[in-house]
Write an enzyme that holds these catalytic residues in place. Structure first.
Site, mmCIF file in Angstrom:
data_model
loop_
_atom_site.group_PDB
_atom_site.id
_atom_site.type_symbol
_atom_site.label_atom_id
_atom_site.label_comp_id
_atom_site.label_asym_id
_atom_site.label_seq_id
_atom_site.Cartn_x
_atom_site.Cartn_y
_atom_site.Cartn_z
ATOM 1 N N SER A 148 -16.818 62.922 -2.490
ATOM 2 C CA SER A 148 -15.917 63.044 -1.311
ATOM 3 C C SER A 148 -15.783 64.584 -0.896
ATOM 4 C CB SER A 148 -14.691 62.192 -1.603
ATOM 5 O OG SER A 148 -13.941 61.715 -0.609
ATOM 6 N N ASP A 230 -20.793 67.950 17.798
ATOM 7 C CA ASP A 230 -21.570 66.757 16.792
ATOM 8 C C ASP A 230 -20.472 66.646 15.665
ATOM 9 O OD1 ASP A 230 -23.806 66.421 18.271
ATOM 10 O OD2 ASP A 230 -24.543 68.180 17.343
ATOM 11 N N ASP A 253 -17.691 50.992 0.216
ATOM 12 C CA ASP A 253 -16.717 51.992 0.493
ATOM 13 C C ASP A 253 -16.181 51.863 1.639
ATOM 14 O OD1 ASP A 253 -15.576 54.477 1.066
ATOM 15 O OD2 ASP A 253 -17.135 55.598 -0.162
ATOM 16 N N HIS A 281 -15.386 53.695 -2.922
ATOM 17 C CA HIS A 281 -15.298 55.150 -2.833
ATOM 18 C C HIS A 281 -15.231 55.470 -4.074
ATOM 19 C CE1 HIS A 281 -14.934 58.749 -0.490
ATOM 20 N NE2 HIS A 281 -13.695 58.692 -1.188
HETATM 21 N N1 TYC Z 1 -12.701 62.696 1.637
HETATM 22 C C1 TYC Z 1 -11.247 62.194 0.782
HETATM 23 C C2 TYC Z 1 -11.459 62.511 -0.252
HETATM 24 O O1 TYC Z 1 -11.735 63.830 -0.577
HETATM 25 C C3 TYC Z 1 -11.538 60.601 1.048
HETATM 26 C C4 TYC Z 1 -11.651 60.213 2.427
HETATM 27 C C5 TYC Z 1 -12.839 59.975 3.247
HETATM 28 C C6 TYC Z 1 -10.375 59.737 2.891
HETATM 29 C C7 TYC Z 1 -12.912 59.427 4.427
HETATM 30 C C8 TYC Z 1 -10.471 59.109 4.322
HETATM 31 O O2 TYC Z 1 -11.544 58.553 6.280
HETATM 32 C C9 TYC Z 1 -11.479 58.913 4.898
HETATM 33 N N2 TYC Z 1 -11.080 61.852 -1.414
#
Ligand code: TYC
Ligand code: MN
Length: 300
Positions: A148, A230, A253, A281
């Site tokens: 993430s 972008d 996800d 996720h």
């Molecule tokens: N990037 C976040 C993390 O580090 C998770 C996440 C991704 C939350 C996308 C919201 O829209 C999103 N866990």
């Protein structure tokens, strides 16, 4: 340095030349390692006391980079801290092959103070902190497992410090921010609306106020990229990545749509995309065995 019990190349010279020969081959030490001694420490890097955990005795150094939030209501799916995000990796990645470090970026987990903030270059700052931490710990070269936000940090690190990076595995990362992403971010902004299951572990780690404030700051912080051309976070850096790269994507996800994984796959030369049909996720937690095997095979 540590003796590698399983590597003949490493053990044989020691058996032949070490004056402490009888002390070296102790099978119980190997077993103990297999069940995992995880050490926890802090070290001063770039003016901050960074917290990390370390396990394994392998020659191949691997840094685990955590994400910021995981509102997916899976019991172990909380994040922001190497300690909680990567329990199955710290426990089960092969300790004879790898030395595994999980870090808490500044302002997360036990790398506090300082409070977390999100200047527009926060991913660059995290990448530099991560690299400088591993250099401080005397690793000559490292591989990255980034989840993430930690996957985004890994992309920055690989692009900016190519000679220091061996291989990289990322999942749940995105190189830019779209309208759709922005809507998802706004949906998690208010932690009082999260499920109890998602909030409780993070609340225990941070306290309610710090959690609530940091979540809002993160949504604003990641939202900054939406206003750049972008929605750019690190699109421009992807062609600079030189290391072998595996992108894992969970097809279920709910936070990071598939097109993000496809884009990174297109832009990072020679990268491999591995889809997990049932993965969400937190696929490295929910499907830990499958994920660990995939990562281990790729890193070797
Ligand atoms: N990037 C976040 C993390 O580090 C998770 C996440 C991704 C939350 C996308 C919201 O829209 C999103 N866990
Ligand atoms: Mn920690």
């Amino acid at each position: 340095m540590v003796v590698r019990l399983c590597s003949r190349g490493g053990l044989l010279p020691l058996l032949l030349f070490s004056p402490q020969k009888p002390k070296i081959y102790v099978p119980t030490a190997g077993r103990k390692a297999a069940y995992g001694t995880v050490t926890s420490a802090k070290v001063s890097v770039n003016g901050v006391h960074l917290h990390y955990q370390q396990t394994g005795e392998g020659e191949h150094a691997v840094l685990l980079l955590p994400g910021m939030l995981d509102p997916d209501p899976f019991p172990m799916g909380y994040s922001g801290s190497g300690e909680t995000d990567f329990a199955p990796q710290l426990k089960s990645l092969n300790k004879n092959l790898f030395t595994v470090v999980a870090w808490d970026p500044r302002g997360y987990g036990h790398s506090r103070p300082p409070d977390r903030d999100f200047p527009v270059d926060f991913f660059e700052r995290d990448a530099k902190d991560a690299i400088d931490l591993m250099k401080t710990l005397k690793f000559k070269k490292i591989s990255l497992l980034g989840w993430s936000d930690g996957g985004i940090t890994a992309l920055f690190a690989a692009a900016k410090y190519p000679s220091y990076i061996n291989k990289m595995v990322i999942w749940g990362a995105n190189a830019y921010v779209t309208e759709e992403d922005e809507r998802i971010y706004q949906g998690i902004r208010d932690v009082s609306k999260w499920s109890e299951k998602a909030r409780k572990p993070l609340e225990a780690l941070y306290g309610y106020d710090y959690l609530a404030k940091t979540c809002e700051k993160w949504v604003d912080g990641i939202g900054q990229f939406k206003h750049l051309p972008d929605g750019n976070i690190c699109r421009h850096l992807l062609p600079l990545v030189q290391c072998p790269t595996l992108i894992v994507h969970g097809e279920k996800d709910p936070l990071v749509p598939r097109f993000h994984a496809d884009f990174i796959h297109e832009q990072v030369k020679g990268s491999r995309l591995h889809l997990m049909p049932e993965g969400k996720h937190n696929l490295h937690l929910r499907f830990a065995n499958e994920f660990n095997k995939l990562a281990e095979d790729f890193l070797q």
